[in-house]
Scaffold this active site. Sequence first.
Site, mmCIF file in Angstrom:
data_model
loop_
_atom_site.group_PDB
_atom_site.id
_atom_site.type_symbol
_atom_site.label_atom_id
_atom_site.label_comp_id
_atom_site.label_asym_id
_atom_site.label_seq_id
_atom_site.Cartn_x
_atom_site.Cartn_y
_atom_site.Cartn_z
ATOM 1 C CD GLN A 93 109.275 28.126 44.925
ATOM 2 O OE1 GLN A 93 110.180 28.864 45.272
ATOM 3 N NE2 GLN A 93 108.012 28.353 45.247
ATOM 4 C CB SER A 94 112.955 29.517 38.128
ATOM 5 O OG SER A 94 114.114 30.083 37.554
ATOM 6 C CG ASN A 95 117.058 29.318 42.975
ATOM 7 O OD1 ASN A 95 116.369 29.699 43.915
ATOM 8 N ND2 ASN A 95 117.527 28.081 42.882
ATOM 9 C CB ALA A 150 112.520 33.037 37.003
#
Length: 318
Positions: A75-77, A79
């Site tokens: 869920q990387s913001n 990325a």
Amino acid sequence: MKQFSDFPRVSLGILPTPLYRLPNISEAMGKNIYIKRDDMTGVALGGNKVRKLEFLIADAMAQGCDYMLTTGGAQSNHAMLTAACCDRLGLGSVLVLKKRGVWQKLGNQIINDLLGADVRFVDSDSYDDVYKEMDRIADELRAAGHNPYLVPVGGSVPLGTVGYVDCAREIFAEALEQDIKINHIVSTAGSGGTLAGLVLGAMLYGDGCKVTGVAVCDDPFEEITAELVNGAAEILGADVHVEPKDIDILRYYGAGYAQPSKEGLEAITLMAQQEGLILDPVYTGKAFAGLMHLIRTGKIGENETVLFLHSGGTASLF
Ligand SMILES: *Cc1c(COP(=O)(O)O)cnc(C)c1O
């Protein structure tokens, strides 16, 4: 010391972001609490990574790169924002994400889909495996005639950190304009670059302002942050050196990374119902809970004005 304008930079954010007093929570806590709205940086759902990417993508473009490769959790913001910024600039991007936690079509995976992002999951807990896969994909891209630029997790390298040194400069300029003195800044520490930039910026422009990082996992943030402060100071030509003991970290993340804590959820509810603002369970909710903990335990002094950095992350609510 160098000027920020000495570095290549692409304009991505809508800056400066607002800085203002939270009237209702200040009243309730008996303390002047201000907020810096870096959830409003102006790309996709906003967030802190835009400031780092202004410098990192500019460096990539200056080197003739046409692809950004980066990594993070499912869920990387960071990325997601990398993909959004690359879309805007007409660059390619590949997001090499750890397939752990919420990797299904929720939260940022919905946004990644909308952005047309090229997402590759790595089924491992180890960033060693992830970086190996990034190297492999980079080789593939080179073989196809492309020129990829690799950004490690969170964009937390010295050049990305410069984005938050500039944010600190912006904060103290806004404080001067509003005729207030900020004594203490509280921010999240996830991969360390945001905190490191604020620490260095406070040393350069903050006139004794303290900075506390609220950790979101059990990484050794004192070491990580000190190394990034010194690395950013070096490329800026600033005469600053810090040791891990100089970095103030509060560990207030509950059971672990991305596992909601009771205190974090209470902080999210308080911020929503008192101020109409939205925090998230992975980063900013825990950071604001940490700020309230510092006030309650007297770590933020009687007459101090404290600034909370809202670093974004809204998609994690969904
Ligand atoms: C990445 C992130 C952070 C942490 O910033 P770092 O520079 O990685 O320490 C905090 N909040 C949100 C919403 C983020 O996406």
